[in-house]
Design a protein around this motif. Structure first.
Motif, PDB file in Angstrom:
ATOM      1  N   ILE A 160       0.841  -1.194   0.000  1.00  0.00           N
ATOM      2  CA  ILE A 160       0.000   0.000   0.000  1.00  0.00           C
ATOM      3  C   ILE A 160       0.881   1.251   0.000  1.00  0.00           C
ATOM      4  N   GLY A 161       0.899   1.973  -1.107  1.00  0.00           N
ATOM      5  CA  GLY A 161       1.620   3.238  -1.181  1.00  0.00           C
ATOM      6  C   GLY A 161       3.094   3.082  -1.532  1.00  0.00           C
ATOM      7  N   PRO A 162       3.733   4.199  -1.909  1.00  0.00           N
ATOM      8  CA  PRO A 162       5.106   4.146  -2.429  1.00  0.00           C
ATOM      9  C   PRO A 162       6.169   3.789  -1.406  1.00  0.00           C
ATOM     10  N   VAL A 163       6.007   4.210  -0.154  1.00  0.00           N
ATOM     11  CA  VAL A 163       7.033   3.918   0.852  1.00  0.00           C
ATOM     12  C   VAL A 163       7.124   2.416   1.110  1.00  0.00           C
ATOM     13  N   LEU A 164       5.984   1.781   1.337  1.00  0.00           N
ATOM     14  CA  LEU A 164       5.984   0.341   1.594  1.00  0.00           C
ATOM     15  C   LEU A 164       6.396  -0.436   0.341  1.00  0.00           C
ATOM     16  N   HIS A 165       6.010   0.061  -0.819  1.00  0.00           N
ATOM     17  CA  HIS A 165       6.393  -0.616  -2.052  1.00  0.00           C
ATOM     18  C   HIS A 165       7.914  -0.654  -2.194  1.00  0.00           C
ATOM     19  N   THR A 170      12.844  -4.248  -1.657  1.00  0.00           N
ATOM     20  CA  THR A 170      14.119  -4.682  -1.084  1.00  0.00           C
ATOM     21  C   THR A 170      13.960  -5.961  -0.285  1.00  0.00           C
ATOM     22  N   GLU A 171      13.003  -5.991   0.630  1.00  0.00           N
ATOM     23  CA  GLU A 171      12.847  -7.126   1.527  1.00  0.00           C
ATOM     24  C   GLU A 171      12.598  -8.436   0.761  1.00  0.00           C
ATOM     25  N   LEU A 172      11.723  -8.378  -0.238  1.00  0.00           N
ATOM     26  CA  LEU A 172      11.341  -9.592  -0.945  1.00  0.00           C
ATOM     27  C   LEU A 172      12.349 -10.005  -2.009  1.00  0.00           C
ATOM     28  N   SER A 173      13.344  -9.140  -2.269  1.00  0.00           N
ATOM     29  CA  SER A 173      14.389  -9.515  -3.226  1.00  0.00           C
ATOM     30  C   SER A 173      15.239 -10.670  -2.692  1.00  0.00           C
ATOM     31  N   ALA A 174      15.165 -10.943  -1.392  1.00  0.00           N
ATOM     32  CA  ALA A 174      15.897 -12.071  -0.809  1.00  0.00           C
ATOM     33  C   ALA A 174      15.217 -13.399  -1.095  1.00  0.00           C
ATOM     34  N   PHE A 175      13.987 -13.356  -1.640  1.00  0.00           N
ATOM     35  CA  PHE A 175      13.237 -14.571  -1.925  1.00  0.00           C
ATOM     36  C   PHE A 175      13.072 -14.713  -3.440  1.00  0.00           C
ATOM     37  N   ASP A 176      12.908 -15.912  -3.883  1.00  0.00           N
ATOM     38  CA  ASP A 176      12.710 -16.164  -5.313  1.00  0.00           C
ATOM     39  C   ASP A 176      11.234 -16.019  -5.645  1.00  0.00           C
TER      40      ASP A 176
END
Length: 406
Positions: A160-165, A170-176
């Motif tokens: 929701i929104g640009p900050v969380l996006h 970044t956070e989910l880049s650690a997962f495939d």
């Protein structure tokens, strides 16, 4: 011949009439927009009133109330949908209903795709919460791990929104897993006419937010700022009334005492009210306010500020909120200055900055309402609930029915 819509959605909420704003308010708006788009929409909620069921039905949404009992346990039991109905999409919201949504999908509707909506960043907000006997760092790590697990195991995460996006990119880049999708709530649906300052007195300044999270929501900053403004304006000018809505039942007097202490101005008129799900009261609060404040020290998006913008009420939001970033992206730094207050992290400095911003609004309320109208028109033209839903469905490869409700 069946006239049932081709796509069926089951969203899991903690209420239909929001008791605390935020997630449930967004879920209600989102479900209604999905129904307007021509989808068949069910919303799983705790036991609901006849009024809630009827109101949801008028908006094209079928509530599926759980049986009485512990909330998560009751919500996670198999929803009673009409015969032959199997959801295509199951939606969970953060840690509040994300686990339930995952359980419902895995146990009862394994062919459905699950979406996980990301509403907060625990690593940012938990440090500002006062939870005695529990370490903020431990809580932040535990809740972050849960959010990431729910997002990574979903068919798609939605921020929701640009900050969380940006954060969850970044956070989910650690997962495939695919990157999260961006969802910006709509700013449409407000009054069609251009508003003017409310008549009479006192001049009301409104803040809506959970008062138990006073540091996170910046209640102390707001109180200090309004106290500074009241002191500078003096007793001979039109009185101010600082209205704070969001107290837990039975805590209003204690919250009021705390606000007066922070304000440092005993003559300030402070009114504390519990949060309400009554739409008429919420609308009246916005219509009688000359200014709405959202001074959160950090805020994933800021639906309270967005609601004020939609209502055409002058608003001040913190630069550390997703809403503040969105306004800056849309209007540029100079254009956003009347609406976004820069936060330094120094309480005294920030309180003074908020006081000056409040004074700029109160010194010319007619101009402030004119600016609020321009802001609302700009954001509503760029971000409506229907366009947000259409964009999300398009990115998911879900085709909308050709004859959706306008």
């Amino acid at each position: 011949m069946s006239t049932r819509p081709d796509v069926t959605v089951l969203s899991v909420g903690t209420a239909w009439y929001s008791q605390t704003g935020g997630i449930d308010m967004l879920n209600q708006r989102f479900c209604t927009a999905l129904a307007r788009a021509g989808l068949q929409v069910f919303c799983r909620v705790p036991p609901a009133t006849h009024r809630e069921i009827a109101e949801a039905e008028r908006q094209g949404v079928v509530l599926v109330p759980a049986a009485p009992g512990p909330r998560d346990f009751s919500l996670a039991r198999r929803p009673h949908l009409p015969d032959g109905v199997v959801p295509d999409l199951v939606i969970g919201h953060g840690r509040f209903t994300g686990l339930v949504a995952r359980g419902i999908t895995e146990d009862y509707f394994p062919t459905a795709r699950r979406l996980h909506f990301l509403h907060v960043s625990p690593d940012e907000i938990e440090w500002h919460k006062d939870r005695r006997g529990e370490d903020a760092g431990d809580r932040a790590e535990r809740r972050t791990a849960l959010e990431l697990d729910l997002a990574a195991t979903a068919d798609r995460a939605v921020a929701i929104g640009p900050v969380l996006h940006e954060r969850y990119l970044t956070e989910l880049s650690a997962f495939d897993v695919p990157p999260p999708l961006l969802f910006v709530p709509g700013f449409d649906g407000g009054p069609a006419v251009r508003r003017t300052p409310p008549p009479g007195s006192p001049v009301r300044i409104l803040l809506s937010g959970r008062t138990e999270d006073s540091s996170l929501k910046g209640l102390d900053l707001a109180a200090r700022a309004v106290g500074l403004v009241a002191r500078r304006r003096g007793a001979g000018t039109t009185g101010l009334e600082f209205v704070v809505r969001g107290a837990r039942p039975g805590t209003s007097a204690a919250v009021r005492s705390k606000l007066l202490r922070w304000a440092g101005y005993p003559g300030l008129n402070v009114v504390v009210r519990p949060y309400t799900s009554d739409g008429a009261r919420l609308t009246a609060a916005q219509r009688t306010a000359s200014l709405t404040l959202m001074p959160s020290r950090t805020e994933g998006f800021g639906l309270a500020g967005a609601e004020a913008i939609t209502a055409g009420t002058p608003v001040l939001v913190s630069s550390t909120s997703g809403l503040g970033l969105l306004i800056r992206e849309e209007l540029g730094a100079d254009g956003a200055r009347p609406f976004v207050v820069a936060m330094s992290g120094d309480d005294a400095e920030d309180a003074d900055a908020w006081a000056r911003a409040i004074e700029a609004v109160l010194d010319d309320r007619v101009a402030a309402f004119a600016r609020a109208h321009v802001l609302r028109e700009h954001l509503a033209s760029r971000y409506s609930w229907d366009s947000a839903v259409a964009s999300l469905l398009g990115q998911l490869g879900v085709q909308q029915p050709e004859e959706a409700t306008p």
